[in-house]
Design an enzyme around this catalytic site. Structure first.
Site, PDB file in Angstrom:
ATOM      1  CG  ASN A 134      -7.971  -4.623   0.373  1.00  0.00           C
ATOM      2  OD1 ASN A 134      -7.163  -3.697   0.384  1.00  0.00           O
ATOM      3  ND2 ASN A 134      -7.659  -5.857   0.759  1.00  0.00           N
TER       4      ASN A 134
ATOM      5  CG  HIS B  24      -1.922  -1.125   1.214  1.00  0.00           C
ATOM      6  ND1 HIS B  24      -3.098  -1.127   0.495  1.00  0.00           N
ATOM      7  CD2 HIS B  24      -1.879  -2.336   1.854  1.00  0.00           C
ATOM      8  CE1 HIS B  24      -3.745  -2.268   0.684  1.00  0.00           C
ATOM      9  NE2 HIS B  24      -3.024  -3.021   1.499  1.00  0.00           N
TER      10      HIS B  24
ATOM     11  CE1 TYR C   2      -2.081  -4.860   7.768  1.00  0.00           C
ATOM     12  CE2 TYR C   2      -2.922  -2.638   7.534  1.00  0.00           C
ATOM     13  CZ  TYR C   2      -2.738  -3.905   7.025  1.00  0.00           C
ATOM     14  OH  TYR C   2      -3.213  -4.216   5.778  1.00  0.00           O
TER      15      TYR C   2
END
Length: 484
Positions: A128, A55, A338
């Site tokens: 997404n 990303h 993350y």
């Protein structure tokens, strides 16, 4: 470096199972003592600096979320407590596989990461523009992304890597069918739906948990790019989607998405025919219809791209009271990966940056570290418990991570015991009209150019199992005969 024929950890110890993470039972949550999983994800997060490993290319905007329906029977989260209530949000769109300078018009899923600045802290939903993903277990995430990146020898993208992995991973077929369909290249970011993709949860005031899927339906309508046009734009205007979003907001054409949830009770989940925490599959909307929640609008562009978009840090570990996670193995891996990626990429104090800091009061005992931007806690105590009545204390309220009953012996359970890789992509294929099917076949065949025949044979065998017409049409387009 001495090479071993056996796969080992960095310490040289052999790895017996590199396909499945350790869970408490076949559908249970992932266990932190799976050192191979943690090592793979931690190392993967540190493979590239300074851009995001995935990303990397993105655009974002500020806006507001507005509640339109009462969902208090599902959640006691304060952002939902009043119809008409508004909460500031920040939404970042992105492509997944490309570098920061790559084209916005690549055939790739689009990241759809939402940050809600609620009165009880920041809440992030990372999703997404597709309702499913390529893999079921986060232990496979570094492997999958490596196939979407560059060959370590040539430094070129290699279709053999991509199709070799997919041909060995038939759980990816649902996402692959979506990716190579007419929706595989959205016309910018405004004209596509978004999804939380994973199964999340909501908890009500009585402590009842409900499993949910988040859906964001664009009010602008769906628009997609023809592959030839997308290729032209990749050369003439690689920032096409970024430009479109920015200029639309500058013109005060504020894009909106309606927000819905699918809901499933814990009892329904226990008896459901499929694993409801498998992110490679969708929930039937006939059985679990959409329930309206509200809408969000993007109405303010960032003032500085680096400060707000590049340094924006999303993590599904950011939950607030009344919301929660699920045993989804991909989601559980992301809960670690993350936040760890942000600590590495931006720094240990990344949550102090204005774009990431809560808009509500906050206090903790974290101190020091690079780029500490505030008073570093001044002279206050940095431990807990303590005797200072002015020091922040735990609330003793219900935790956002709702307690769960765990059962099952700890072990690495083969996620491929569920071999129904084909029914959902088959249903999707049958929904397509003739033109959509032809475009799908054409797109897939184009991506298979130059791929070795043994890989193609393995991949095509899966497409035939989805639908004989699907597989045979693709084989004919590629120009090979499927072996019996």
């Amino acid at each position: 470096m001495s090479m071993s024929k056996n796969l080992t950890g960095a310490n040289g110890a052999p790895i017996a199972d590199n396909q499945n993470s350790r869970t408490a039972g076949p559908r249970g949550p992932v266990l932190l003592d799976d050192f191979n999983l943690v090592e793979k994800l931690a190392h993967f997060n540190r493979e590239n600096i300074p851009e995001r490993r995935v990303h990397a290319k993105g655009a974002a905007a500020h806006g507001t979320f507005t509640v339109t329906k009462d969902i208090s029977k599902y959640s006691f989260a304060k952002l939902f407590d009043t119809i008409g209530k508004q909460t500031p949000v920040f939404l970042r769109f992105s492509t997944v596989g490309g570098e920061r300078g790559s084209a916005d018009t690549a055939r790739d899923p689009r990241g759809f990461a939402l940050k809600f600045y609620t009165e009880e802290g920041n809440w992030d939903i990372v999703g997404n523009n597709t309702p499913v993903f390529f893999i079921r277990d986060s232990i496979k995430f570094p492997d999958f992304i490596h196939t979407q990146k560059r060959d370590p020898k040539s430094n070129l993208k290699d279709a053999n890597m991509m199709w070799d992995f997919w041909s060995h991973s038939p759980e990816a077929l649902h996402q692959v069918t979506i990716l190579f369909s007419d929706r595989g290249i959205p016309d910018g970011f405004r004209f596509m739906h978004g999804y939380g993709s994973h199964t999340y949860s909501l908890i009500n005031k009585d402590g009842v948990r409900t499993w949910v899927k988040w859906h964001y339906r664009t009010q602008q309508g769906i628009k997609n790019l023809d592959p030839a046009k997308a290729g032209e734009l990749a050369g003439s205007n690689p920032d096409y989607a970024t430009e479109d979003l920015f200029n639309a907001i500058e013109r005060k054409e504020f894009p909106r998405w309606n927000v819905y949830i699918q809901v499933m009770t814990e009892e329904q989940a226990r008896t459901y025919k499929e694993n409801p925490f498998d992110v490679t599959k969708v929930w039937s909307q006939k059985e679990f219809p959409l329930h309206e929640v509200g809408y969000f609008e993007l109405n303010r562009n960032p003032e500085n791209y680096f400060a707000e978009v590049e340094q924006a840090a999303f993590a599904p570990s950011n939950v607030v009271p009344g919301t929660g996670l699920s045993p989804d193995k991909m989601l559980q891996g992301r809960v670690f990966a993350y936040a760890d990626a942000q600590r590495y990429r931006v720094g240990t104090n990344y949550q102090l940056l204005p774009i990431n800091a809560p808009k509500c009061p906050y206090a903790n005992h974290q101190r020091d570290g690079a780029m500490r931007l505030d008073s570093n806690g001044g002279g206050s105590l940095n431990y807990d418990p303590n005797s200072n009545t002015d020091s922040p204390k735990q609330t003793n309220q219900r935790e956002p991570l709702f307690p769960s009953d765990l059962s099952g012996a700890a072990g690495q359970y083969d996620h491929r015991t569920d071999e129904d890789y084909y029914s959902q992509p088959a249903a999707l294929y049958k929904l397509m009209n003739k033109e959509q099917k032809e475009l799908l076949i054409s797109n897939l065949a184009a991506s298979m150019q130059g791929v070795k025949e043994d890989i193609l044979q393995r991949a095509l065998a899966h497409f035939v199992k989805i639908d004989p017409e699907y597989g045979q049409s693709l084989a004919a387009k590629v120009g090979i005969k499927i072996k019996a």
